[in-house]
Design a protein around this motif. Structure first.
Motif, PDB file in Angstrom:
ATOM      1  N   GLN A 368       0.825  -1.213   0.000  1.00  0.00           N
ATOM      2  CA  GLN A 368       0.000   0.000   0.000  1.00  0.00           C
ATOM      3  C   GLN A 368       0.860   1.264   0.000  1.00  0.00           C
ATOM      4  N   LYS A 369       1.991   1.230   0.720  1.00  0.00           N
ATOM      5  CA  LYS A 369       2.901   2.374   0.730  1.00  0.00           C
ATOM      6  C   LYS A 369       3.488   2.617  -0.659  1.00  0.00           C
ATOM      7  N   LEU A 370       3.873   1.527  -1.323  1.00  0.00           N
ATOM      8  CA  LEU A 370       4.443   1.658  -2.662  1.00  0.00           C
ATOM      9  C   LEU A 370       3.412   2.206  -3.653  1.00  0.00           C
ATOM     10  N   LEU A 371       2.177   1.723  -3.529  1.00  0.00           N
ATOM     11  CA  LEU A 371       1.125   2.227  -4.413  1.00  0.00           C
ATOM     12  C   LEU A 371       0.873   3.711  -4.172  1.00  0.00           C
ATOM     13  N   ALA A 372       0.927   4.096  -2.900  1.00  0.00           N
ATOM     14  CA  ALA A 372       0.717   5.518  -2.571  1.00  0.00           C
ATOM     15  C   ALA A 372       1.812   6.395  -3.157  1.00  0.00           C
TER      16      ALA A 372
END
Length: 436
Positions: A368-372
């Motif tokens: 989720q952090k990478l997608l953000a």
């Protein structure tokens, strides 16, 4: 979780000694509370599950606890009777897990009573369970043990009081087979048909744990149902002539109007068996096996009339009823032991699920952090799947690398069973690094 039974009865202790341990119904609950306080352990601050059965013929303690509590329980029971531990040990019995379940089932069924089959003991056992439940000492493990005891007792009383003649003939067939074969655990048994008589015969033979059993029936679905109950193989009736030679014992009872097993088929079977003897029982009327088969050397054929002549008196019927009851009980014991084993795996299963959830949560948060941050969805999914796979395999691969040669092959076989189920891949051999 384990279970054990500690007690003494009319076969192990004289009347005066049994009297020292007799407890009234009103005494059961407070006595159980005292026991629990005595057996409290750090990991079980409320004490073990416990129930007490006390009659004029027996006083028995049933516990769901580890074997390390057997000695403290023995000391406690000796105190209840006001005698020394060694004196009690001379007359007491301790049974664990499957043996404890078998004993409970036999007691509930009236097979361990002074008067064989007396029904009062079942009611006394139900009262003992009710008192343990009221005292808060029953628990889920003992609840299962006793509920299964009651179910087995009901089946025993129903099955051994109805159709006694049929039960006797089934028992007689097993005894005749035991006279021909040195060890019934080494024989292969074929049942032809799937009706009541075959079910009774299968129950008796199953109690002797033969090497292999099979059921042949015209309706394959019904044959499979009976075969599954006894851990047997289901085969098609049409395949019977080609497979007859595989079996040492054949028991047949169908509604066929014509014989299903002819002289020629048996002659071919004997030839393939190199004339090793065959024991055959034809319980059908009209016959399932051609009468000429009885003339063959190495064939021992008994008809329903032959067995009826053997079963002539009440004593025979009573022995047959007991044998049938023991077979029913054994089936119940195996079922309870299986349940107990599965229950013992629950903590491990819960720990595995918690660990996997933690890994999944960590990898999901990272994704989720990478997608953000704007990373490509395809790259994040690839990273997520690889991260989960690496975490799940890390411990297994580490163990394979660290195992010594003596352990590695067994460990590799276990890993293959767990991770390569349904795959054509062979178990790992040699150094783990060579296979990875």
């Amino acid at each position: 979780m384990s279970v054990f039974t500690l007690g003494l009865n009319h076969t192990t202790a004289p009347l005066d000694l049994r009297g020292r341990f007799a407890l009234s119904l009103e005494q059961l609950a407070p006595t159980l509370q005292t026991l629990r306080q005595r057996l409290v352990q750090p990991e079980r601050p409320h004490g073990p599950e416990a129930a007490i059965l006390s009659t004029c013929n027996r006083t028995e303690l049933y516990c769901a606890a580890g074997p390390q509590l057997v000695r403290p329980a023995l000391e406690w029971l000796a105190g209840v009777g006001g005698i020394g531990v060694d004196a009690l040990s001379d007359h007491a019995y301790v049974l664990e897990d499957g043996a404890a379940a078998r004993h409970a089932f036999r007691v509930a069924s009236g097979l361990d009573s002074m008067v064989l089959g007396e029904p009062q003991i079942l009611g006394q056992m139900k009262l003992a369970v009710r008192e343990a439940d009221a005292a808060g000492t029953l628990g889920s493990t003992l609840h299962q043990l006793f509920q299964r005891s009651f179910a087995v007792a009901k089946e025993v009383r129903t099955s051994t009081e109805i159709g006694a003649h049929s039960i006797s003939m089934a028992a007689a067939a097993v005894r005749l087979a035991a006279q021909l074969f040195e060890d019934l655990r080494e024989i292969r048994v074929l049942f032809v048909g799937a009706g009541e008589m075959i079910e009774l015969a299968a129950t008796h033979f199953a109690a002797r744990a033969p090497a292999r059993m099979a059921v042949a029936n015209r309706t394959l679905e019904r044959g499979e149902k009976l075969a599954t109950r006894f851990g047997a193989e289901a085969i098609r009736l049409a395949d019977l002539p080609a497979r007859l030679h595989e079996f040492d014992v054949v028991v047949s009872c169908t509604a066929s109007s014509l014989p299903l097993i002819g002289l020629g088929a048996v002659e071919r079977a004997l030839k393939l068996r190199r004339h090793r003897p065959m024991f055959m029982v034809d319980l059908a009327v009209p016959r399932d096996i051609e009468p000429e088969v009885a003339r063959l050397d190495d064939i021992y054929l008994y008809t329903v009339d032959d067995l009826a002549a053997i079963v002539q008196n009440g004593g025979e019927k009573r022995q047959a009823a007991v044998a049938q009851a023991e077979a029913i009980i054994e089936t119940g014991v195996q079922s309870f032991v299986h349940w107990l084993g599965e229950r013992g795996s629950v903590p491990l299963i819960q720990a595995l699920q918690a660990q996997v959830d933690a890994w999944r949560g960590n990898e999901l948060a990272r994704a989720q952090k990478l997608l953000a941050r704007g990373a490509r969805v395809e790259d994040v999914l690839d990273m997520l799947s690889k991260g989960l796979a690496q975490k799940m395999l890390h411990g297994t691969l580490a163990e394979l690398h660290a195992a010594d040669p003596a352990q590695r092959e067994q460990l590799a076989a276990t890993v293959s069973r767990l991770f390569l189920r349904g795959s054509a891949a062979a178990p790992l051999r040699g150094a783990p690094g060579d296979a990875l």
